[in-house]
Design a protein around this motif. Structure first.
Motif, mmCIF file in Angstrom:
data_model
loop_
_atom_site.group_PDB
_atom_site.id
_atom_site.type_symbol
_atom_site.label_atom_id
_atom_site.label_comp_id
_atom_site.label_asym_id
_atom_site.label_seq_id
_atom_site.Cartn_x
_atom_site.Cartn_y
_atom_site.Cartn_z
ATOM 1 N N SER A 235 -4.111 -7.069 0.608
ATOM 2 C CA SER A 235 -5.165 -6.619 1.517
ATOM 3 C C SER A 235 -4.812 -6.986 2.952
ATOM 4 O O SER A 235 -5.048 -6.215 3.880
ATOM 5 C CB SER A 235 -6.507 -7.255 1.122
ATOM 6 N N ARG A 282 -6.608 6.995 1.475
ATOM 7 C CA ARG A 282 -6.287 5.623 1.088
ATOM 8 C C ARG A 282 -5.182 5.624 0.033
ATOM 9 O O ARG A 282 -5.240 6.404 -0.924
ATOM 10 C CB ARG A 282 -7.531 4.913 0.558
ATOM 11 N N PRO A 284 -3.036 3.541 -2.757
ATOM 12 C CA PRO A 284 -2.915 2.327 -3.586
ATOM 13 C C PRO A 284 -1.478 1.821 -3.601
ATOM 14 O O PRO A 284 -0.525 2.594 -3.438
ATOM 15 C CB PRO A 284 -3.347 2.822 -4.969
ATOM 16 N N GLN A 296 -2.465 -6.176 -6.190
ATOM 17 C CA GLN A 296 -2.956 -4.951 -5.568
ATOM 18 C C GLN A 296 -4.006 -5.340 -4.532
ATOM 19 O O GLN A 296 -4.711 -6.340 -4.703
ATOM 20 C CB GLN A 296 -3.591 -4.025 -6.611
ATOM 21 N N ASP A 298 -7.596 -5.347 -2.606
ATOM 22 C CA ASP A 298 -8.932 -5.210 -3.199
ATOM 23 C C ASP A 298 -9.437 -3.779 -3.108
ATOM 24 O O ASP A 298 -10.209 -3.337 -3.953
ATOM 25 C CB ASP A 298 -9.928 -6.187 -2.566
ATOM 26 N N THR A 299 -8.975 -3.043 -2.099
ATOM 27 C CA THR A 299 -9.265 -1.612 -2.020
ATOM 28 C C THR A 299 -8.086 -0.945 -1.332
ATOM 29 O O THR A 299 -7.511 -1.513 -0.390
ATOM 30 C CB THR A 299 -10.569 -1.347 -1.230
ATOM 31 N N PRO A 300 -7.666 0.231 -1.785
ATOM 32 C CA PRO A 300 -6.564 0.932 -1.113
ATOM 33 C C PRO A 300 -6.897 1.194 0.350
ATOM 34 O O PRO A 300 -8.063 1.400 0.712
ATOM 35 C CB PRO A 300 -6.443 2.237 -1.902
ATOM 36 N N GLN A 301 -5.882 1.192 1.192
ATOM 37 C CA GLN A 301 -6.073 1.390 2.622
ATOM 38 C C GLN A 301 -5.200 2.537 3.112
ATOM 39 O O GLN A 301 -4.151 2.814 2.536
ATOM 40 C CB GLN A 301 -5.739 0.107 3.374
ATOM 41 N N SER A 331 -6.818 9.477 -7.484
ATOM 42 C CA SER A 331 -8.229 9.480 -7.076
ATOM 43 C C SER A 331 -8.348 10.232 -5.753
ATOM 44 O O SER A 331 -8.348 9.630 -4.678
ATOM 45 C CB SER A 331 -8.757 8.045 -6.929
ATOM 46 N N ASP A 333 -10.532 12.629 -3.308
ATOM 47 C CA ASP A 333 -11.865 13.169 -3.032
ATOM 48 C C ASP A 333 -11.825 14.689 -2.992
ATOM 49 O O ASP A 333 -12.762 15.363 -3.412
ATOM 50 C CB ASP A 333 -12.392 12.629 -1.699
#
Length: 417
Positions: A235, A282, A284, A296, A298-301, A331, A333
């Motif tokens: 992160s 974002r 991963p 990894q 905490d959230t893809p950026q 993933s 959108d």
């Protein structure tokens, strides 16, 4: 000289008319914001620069009982609010006095914003300007400092000046060479610690390694490694990275450096749709070569991080680019983004591998390379023979803190907070 011309209450706000502002003659501040930012000894502990006031105790309808100013200081005596029950202890504000320095008020004016966020620190715009580069701009005059000057200054003042010069070059150009370094890991580690503390990771703290795959990562091989930044699977990607080539008895292993901020600006102008994709989608990432490691974020950026995503002229503040460590992207959108993303990759790679943007440099024993891992991409060509390298990651926040204090002075830094 007076900075303030007039101060008057307007509903739940206070309006300040500045003495000399042709374009923006006045600023407006909410009463609750001013009360929350009182720096008296009851509300603020000056030794640690921390709040003592519990913001939840301020009545949302708080009003000024009296307002006075002498042109440079605003003094407010607060009433106890409207008694509307929105404060946990509204009476605590009865007769409380707050004083605000006019310079501080102007720096922190938010309606309208008088001073852009990156200019709040006095002198920061010029002293901390980053010089974005292409190869022709820099190849004949690479930023560099001398190990002896950095490590063995005769007194504290000289040493601070040496660290300041080193830090400034690193900040301005995104990288810096350090010459005349003793060819030992111990001396290299001390050099790292002279600038900042070493960041420990699953690779260890300070590294000393060869191409023996002691860690399951392509950095521990003799493979060609394309342009990238390290740690996209964290992160908080490493801020700085230092390398020292201790030994090499073969050929190849040349390092390249790319100013990714400059390349991002080229991409913004040349391929605006691809630029937008890199700021939005974002990505991963993972580090999973080690048996007991699967890291990894905490959230893809996204690949490009901007200081303000809503502003088309916003500055790039970080590039996260590593094709090797990108995880499966499943993933989306909008499925139509798939082709747009791969087109953006093609556009980006065409820029960062352009000879105008990719600076190739042969590292050698006795010379360290340190670079900003948020800004500068690095690569390594394939090599033969035995090659021993040492180095470390260093935290960026602590580096920037020291840079600002040494370059701008503590008073200017404190004014901006």
């Amino acid at each position: 000289m007076s900075i303030i011309k007039k101060v008057e209450p307007v509903s739940d706000k206070i309006e300040i008319t500045w003495a000399e502002e042709d374009d923006v003659p006045l600023s407006t501040y909410h009463n609750i914001w001013l009360r929350d930012n009182c720096h008296c000894s009851q509300c603020y502990y000056p030794l640690t620069k921390q709040r003592l006031l519990n913001s939840a105790t301020i009545d949302l309808g708080i009003k000024a009982k009296s307002i006075n100013h002498d042109g440079n200081t605003v003094t407010i005596i607060w009433d106890n609010g409207t008694g509307n029950g929105n404060g946990a202890d509204a009476d605590a504000d009865a007769e409380h006095e707050s004083q605000f320095d006019a310079h501080w008020l102007k720096i922190h004016s938010y309606n309208p914003r008088l001073i852009p966020l990156d200019e709040k620190l006095h002198g920061a715009k010029t002293k901390l300007a980053q010089h974005l580069w292409q190869v022709k701009d820099i190849e004949s005059n690479l930023p560099r400092v001398d190990y002896t000057t950095v490590m063995n200054s005769s007194d504290e003042t000289d040493q601070e000046q040496a660290i300041k010069d080193w830090s400034l070059k690193l900040w301005q150009y995104g990288f810096c060479l350090i010459d005349n370094v003793p060819v030992t890991p111990e001396d290299t580690e001390q050099l790292c610690q002279q600038l900042n503390y070493i960041r420990p990771t699953h690779y260890g703290g300070f590294w000393d390694f060869t191409s023996d795959l002691a860690k399951a990562d392509t950095a521990y091989t003799n493979f060609d490694i394309s342009n990238h930044t390290d740690g996209t699977y964290w992160s908080n990607s490493p801020g700085l990275q230092l390398f020292h080539l201790l030994y090499h008895d073969g050929t190849g292993g040349t390092t390249s450096l790319v100013d990714a901020f400059k390349c991002a600006e080229i991409m913004r102008d040349k391929f605006p749709q691809s630029f937008e994709v890199f700021t939005r989608i974002r990505v991963p990432a993972h580090s999973a070569g080690e048996e007991k490691v699967c890291i990894q974020p905490d959230t893809p950026q996204p690949i490009f991080k901007l200081d303000n995503n809503d502003d088309k002229s916003s500055k790039i503040i970080q590039v996260r680019w590593n094709q090797s460590d990108r995880s499966t992207m499943d993933s989306w959108d909008d499925p139509d983004d798939v082709v747009k993303f791969y087109q953006a990759i093609k556009d980006w790679v065409s820029i960062i591998t352009d000879p105008e943007n990719e600076l190739w440099y042969q590292m050698r024993p006795g010379q360290c390379l340190i670079f900003d891992n948020w800004r500068v991409l690095h690569s390594r060509s394939e090599f033969t023979g035995k090659r021993r390298l040492c180095g470390a990651y260093l935290e960026r926040d602590d580096f920037v803190s020291r840079l600002k204090l040494l370059t701008l002075g503590r008073d200017a830094v404190l004014d901006a907070i």
